[in-house]
Design a protein around this motif. Sequence first.
Motif, PDB file in Angstrom:
ATOM      1  N   GLU A  97       0.546  -1.064   0.167  1.00  0.00           N
ATOM      2  CA  GLU A  97       0.053   0.028   0.007  1.00  0.00           C
ATOM      3  C   GLU A  97       0.819   1.660   0.157  1.00  0.00           C
ATOM      4  OE1 GLU A  97      -3.640   0.125  -0.214  1.00  0.00           O
ATOM      5  OE2 GLU A  97      -3.202  -1.517  -0.284  1.00  0.00           O
ATOM      6  N   ARG A 114      -1.395  -4.183   3.399  1.00  0.00           N
ATOM      7  CA  ARG A 114      -3.297  -4.898   3.337  1.00  0.00           C
ATOM      8  C   ARG A 114      -3.135  -6.348   4.183  1.00  0.00           C
ATOM      9  NH1 ARG A 114      -7.555  -0.703   4.145  1.00  0.00           N
ATOM     10  NH2 ARG A 114      -7.038   0.477   2.547  1.00  0.00           N
ATOM     11  N   TYR A 120      -5.458  -2.651   7.385  1.00  0.00           N
ATOM     12  CA  TYR A 120      -4.318  -1.513   7.312  1.00  0.00           C
ATOM     13  C   TYR A 120      -2.928  -1.969   8.190  1.00  0.00           C
ATOM     14  CZ  TYR A 120      -1.904   2.381   4.743  1.00  0.00           C
ATOM     15  OH  TYR A 120      -1.246   3.255   3.563  1.00  0.00           O
TER      16      TYR A 120
END
Length: 129
Positions: A97, A114, A120
């Motif tokens: 990410e 993720r 997250y």
Amino acid sequence: MKRTWTIIGVADVARSFKWYQSLFGQPATDPAHDDFGQILDTDGTVLLCLHQWGAHEHPPLTSPDNAQPGNGLLLFFRVDDFDETLLRARALVAGLEEEPRLNPNTGTSEFALRDPDGYYVMVSALAAA
């Protein structure tokens, strides 16, 4: 001494258990229960609890359909083996990410990915770069 036991709802405790063990470079073991497991550090400190959605009727863990998993939550881990954790992370996901970067506020390197349930996960080096 005080400790926080962060508990997240997951679809498959065993799958998430193995995923986090892989990320942290821990030997593969099975969770204590089909619907609950604890990821522990080498000294026994709880790093993260994994709770199957809908088990035990806890109101905020009834279903991922009530809210997107991870909404309002950032799992932030500091590791003493940052480069090795980065390699393991790249093997677990198709893409990060956030690519590794130096956080100017903490002076530490960090990256984000993720987990299998969409949470997250931010990983930061324990020591400044």
